[in-house]
Design a protein around this motif. Sequence first.
Motif, mmCIF file in Angstrom:
data_model
loop_
_atom_site.group_PDB
_atom_site.id
_atom_site.type_symbol
_atom_site.label_atom_id
_atom_site.label_comp_id
_atom_site.label_asym_id
_atom_site.label_seq_id
_atom_site.Cartn_x
_atom_site.Cartn_y
_atom_site.Cartn_z
ATOM 1 N N THR A 25 0.951 -1.321 0.085
ATOM 2 C CA THR A 25 0.089 -0.123 -0.009
ATOM 3 C C THR A 25 0.934 1.172 -0.062
ATOM 4 O OG1 THR A 25 -0.229 -0.065 2.194
ATOM 5 C CG2 THR A 25 -1.930 -1.271 1.490
ATOM 6 N N ARG A 27 2.335 4.565 1.075
ATOM 7 C CA ARG A 27 1.909 5.578 1.869
ATOM 8 C C ARG A 27 0.508 5.606 1.966
ATOM 9 N NH1 ARG A 27 5.873 10.722 0.900
ATOM 10 N NH2 ARG A 27 7.644 9.456 1.336
ATOM 11 N N THR A 29 -1.963 6.071 -0.376
ATOM 12 C CA THR A 29 -3.015 7.028 -1.059
ATOM 13 C C THR A 29 -3.897 6.532 -1.737
ATOM 14 O OG1 THR A 29 -1.590 6.641 -2.923
ATOM 15 C CG2 THR A 29 -0.894 8.602 -1.393
ATOM 16 N N ASP A 30 -5.230 6.980 -1.903
ATOM 17 C CA ASP A 30 -6.245 6.124 -2.815
ATOM 18 C C ASP A 30 -5.797 5.783 -4.050
ATOM 19 O OD1 ASP A 30 -8.045 6.608 -0.581
ATOM 20 O OD2 ASP A 30 -9.071 8.298 -1.499
ATOM 21 N N ARG A 31 -5.179 6.419 -4.851
ATOM 22 C CA ARG A 31 -4.524 5.924 -6.097
ATOM 23 C C ARG A 31 -3.679 4.469 -6.097
ATOM 24 N NH1 ARG A 31 -0.979 9.663 -10.280
ATOM 25 N NH2 ARG A 31 -1.072 8.040 -12.167
ATOM 26 N N ARG A 32 -2.873 4.809 -4.982
ATOM 27 C CA ARG A 32 -2.048 3.570 -4.803
ATOM 28 C C ARG A 32 -2.817 2.137 -4.324
ATOM 29 N NH1 ARG A 32 3.670 3.086 -3.824
ATOM 30 N NH2 ARG A 32 3.892 0.619 -3.484
ATOM 31 N N ARG A 65 -10.645 -0.475 0.811
ATOM 32 C CA ARG A 65 -10.815 0.450 -0.439
ATOM 33 C C ARG A 65 -11.542 -0.004 -1.476
ATOM 34 N NH1 ARG A 65 -11.877 3.442 -3.860
ATOM 35 N NH2 ARG A 65 -10.632 4.930 -4.700
#
Length: 92
Positions: A25, A27, A29-32, A65
């Motif tokens: 994951t 950091r 971030t939503d994109r990651r 997510r």
Amino acid sequence: MWRVKRFLHDLGRPKIVLDEAQHLTGRGTDRRLLAVANWLKQLLNEGGSPILLVGTDEARQVLRRDQQLARRCFACFRLRPFDWDDPAEQAE
């Protein structure tokens, strides 16, 4: 992904264990998180092998997510730390 798919096929579709899954994951971030979730779904769909994610509580962010990935998860287990000072745990 085709290399992974072929490798898994050649091995007879073994179980896949991803230890330290919280590092997938980054950091967080939503994109990651979305990218990791999509990669895992593709691996499940195309690889045909069961996947076991092992890691800290942070690794659950991927499942939180993406609901599609979460629905494919049969079970989530949380092992609490062992407490040697507790006589009940010493008996385990």
